[in-house]
Every structure is written in structure tokens, then in C-alpha cells.
Design an enzyme around this catalytic site. Structure first.
Site, PDB file in Angstrom:
ATOM      1  CE  LYS A 117      -4.122   1.158  -0.274  1.00 19.27           C
ATOM      2  NZ  LYS A 117      -5.173   0.548  -1.081  1.00 19.27           N
ATOM      3  CE  LYS A 200      -9.941 -10.609  -6.588  1.00 19.74           C
ATOM      4  NZ  LYS A 200      -9.216 -10.696  -5.324  1.00 19.74           N
ATOM      5  CE  LYS A 203     -17.099   1.104  -7.990  1.00 22.59           C
ATOM      6  NZ  LYS A 203     -18.428   1.167  -7.357  1.00 22.59           N
TER       7      LYS A 203
END
Ligand code: TRP
Length: 336
Positions: A117, A200, A203
Site C-alpha cells: 500500500k 480478476k 471495479k
């Protein structure tokens, strides 16, 4: 230790409308677990703040509503389970602070998702927020506040659950047996690829089909799906083994699988017709879901009321746990 009955807790960040991959993965599993366990399902809005700020946070409220509608329409039943929004039971943030006192910083800095991250946000260990470092502590607080022992999550959350177990053991060692050690419950679900047939379904990659899409949208999007890349002409036989459209037929046209396989591999059917069949299957399968969703959208205040009730029920458990923790950690309860 007061043994609690088997309790499930899980959470999702408020990302808005869910897609087919979310349903075939996590959400369908959550629905099934309601038959066996007491379940608590949480929309984790505070976690959402760990990687967004400023203007972007305006999306949180509409996203909570859209996601709650999808959960309910998919069969999460507020009569059976507690469904609520994380920040509506603010006790979790107090528990996070208290658990933070028994969590070595090194453990947090070594979590692989943290390092990813930091890279993804182009931060350094100097500029990254304290909140992001604490992400797994907040997640541990979610689970422990409700003394959940079973946590259905995907593979990507396993490092967080490992950390939650370490924190739990440390707390129990220092202050006496208090919390059950939460177990990740990995569900065997297939990886659902997106319309690109490569990555995968997600969105953010825009390769998805929303559960709440209209039948027309569904047809248009399925029409853009990639099939067998070697099938160039209509007369070429297709290879269902390498075709993501065929994989989706397994879920949405289970009773026509043989027929589809047969007609594709013998070139009796082209990809256009194949995709039309898939869109029909998806639309037919999701029609009851979409109908329930429309009905709830039409009932003013329904979602809000359901979430408010969930928060009330969650808070009863939360307060009890927090009182026990405060007492064990030597904090006075006089002023409460
Ligand atoms: N971190 C989880 C995710 O991104 C969401 C989450 C927050 C969660 N708190 C949780 C999952 C507690 C399970 C239990 O998917």
C-alpha cells in the site's frame, strides 16, 4: 473465559455497488454462513479513510447505501445477522487505541499489504499516515470487540488475520484470557476473471458486471467479453477450456453447459450467440436479486433504519467487551 457461541465477523470497505465476482466470492459465502453461525457483517467506513482523504470521502455515504442494498438483495438477512456501519459503533476506535498499546510497531511495518500500500500510494515510511499503519489493529479491534472466532475472508487478508491472532495472544497473556483467537475461514471459491478474460474481476479495472446492472447493460457488457483468442473466424471451433465466457456459463447457465460446450467446440455456435446466451443466464439468475433491490430502493428510509438497528444491537455487545477490557487494563470506569 466466558465462552461465546461461534460467532462470525466480517467486513467490507464501502466500495459501492458489488459485481458478479463479489457475489460468487465473498458475499454468497456470507449469506450461506447465516444458517450455521451468529453473523455480524460490517461496512468498514473508517477503514476506507486509510487510503482516501478530502473530497474523495464524499463517496462514502452513497457507497455505504449501494453496498447495503446489494447485501440485502443478495440475502443477508437482518433478522438473522447484525448488519451495521463500523463508525456507528465508535467503541471500536477505543479498542483500537487500547490494542495499539500491546502491538509492536515492527509487526505492523512487516505486514506485506502495508508495504504494498505504501508503494501504491507513493508514500514513504516517513510520510505514510499513522492510520494506515494501524489498519490491521483496527481490523483486530473489529473482530475482538464482538469476540468473533470465525472470520470469513479472502486469501489477501490472511496476513491481517495472523496479526490479529498475535495481538490476541499477547493481550490474553498480559491481561488474562479475554478473547477467542480468531480463525480465518478461507472459502474455496474460484477466481472470477473479468470481461478481459485475464485479470480478476474488479471495479477498478472496469472489467466487471454489477449485480444491479439492468438487463440491457448486462447484455452490452457481456458483448465486450473476450473469448478464446485463437477463435478468429466464426467457423473455427472454440476451446471452452480457455474461454472465460464458458467459465461464467458454469454459474449462470449450469443446465445448459453440455449444450454450450458441444455447440461451441463444433462451431455450430459463434461467440456472439454464446455471449447472448450468457447474458440471458445472468439476467435470469439475477432477476430475483434485482427485483428485491428495486423494492428496497422504493421503501423510503428502509436501509437507514436497518443499519441503525444493526448498530444498536452491535453496540450492546461492544459496550460489554469494552467494559471488560478497561477493567482488565486498569482504567477506571467511574466516569462512565
Ligand atoms: N480488511 C478487509 C478487506 O479489505 C475488511 C475488513 C475490515 C475486515 N475489518 C474486518 C474483514 C474484520 C474481516 C474482519 O477486505
Amino acid at each position: 473465559m466466558d465462552m461465546v457461541q461461534r460467532r462470525v465477523f466480517s467486513g467490507m470497505r464501502p466500495s459501492g455497488r458489488l459485481h458478479l465476482g463479489n457475489y460468487l466470492g465473498a458475499l454468497g459465502n456470507w449469506v450461506a454462513l447465516q444458517e450455521e453461525y451468529r453473523c455480524i457483517y460490517c461496512i468498514v467506513d473508517v477503514h476506507a479513510l486509510t487510503d482516501m482523504q478530502g473530497e474523495a470521502t464524499r463517496a462514502i455515504q452513497p457507497n455505504i447505501r449501494e453496498m447495503a442494498l446489494d447485501w440485502l438483495a443478495a440475502g443477508i438477512d437482518p433478522e438473522k445477522s447484525i448488519v451495521f456501519v463500523q463508525s456507528h459503533v465508535p467503541e471500536v476506535m477505543i479498542l483500537q487505541t487500547l490494542l495499539g498499546m500491546v502491538t509492536p510497531l515492527g509487526w505492523l511495518m512487516r505486514v506485506p499489504t502495508f508495504k504494498d500500500k505504501v508503494r501504491q500510494l507513493s508514500e514513504t515510511e516517513d510520510t505514510v499516515s499513522y492510520g494506515l499503519v494501524g489498519y490491521p489493529v483496527l481490523m483486530t479491534a473489529d473482530v475482538l470487540l464482538y469476540k468473533a472466532n470465525t472470520v470469513p475472508v479472502g486469501e489477501d487478508q490472511v496476513p491481517h488475520l495472523e496479526l490479529a491472532r498475535e495481538i490476541t495472544r499477547r493481550f490474553n497473556h498480559l491481561y488474562g484470557p479475554t478473547f477467542p483467537e480468531p480463525q480465518a475461514r478461507l472459502t474455496e471459491f474460484p477466481l472470477i476473471l473479468g470481461l478481459d478474460g485475464k485479470q480478476k474481476m474488479s471495479k477498478s479495472l472496469d472489467n466487471h458486471i454489477e449485480l444491479a446492472a439492468t438487463p440491457e447493460e448486462t447484455r452490452t457488457r457481456v458483448g465486450t467479453a473476450f473469448t478464446d483468442p485463437q477463435r478468429l473466424r466464426r467457423t473455427d471451433p472454440g476451446r471452452p477450456e480457455v474461454c472465460n465466457v464458458y467459465t461464467l456459463h458454469r454459474y449462470f447457465n449450469p443446465d445448459r453447459l453440455d449444450e454450450v460446450y458441444q455447440r461451441c467446440t463444433t462451431a455450430q455456435m459463434g461467440c456472439v450467440e454464446d455471449k447472448r446466451l450468457l447474458a440471458d443466464g445472468i439476467n435470469k439468475t439475477l432477476e430475483p436479486f434485482r427485483e428485491r433491490r428495486r423494492e428496497m430502493v422504493g421503501r423510503a428510509g428502509y436501509v437507514q433504519e436497518m443499519l441503525r438497528d444493526g448498530a444498536r444491537r452491535a453496540q450492546v455487545i461492544a459496550r460489554e467487551t469494552l467494559a471488560e477490557v478497561r477493567q482488565k487494563m486498569g482504567l477506571s470506569e467511574e466516569a462512565l
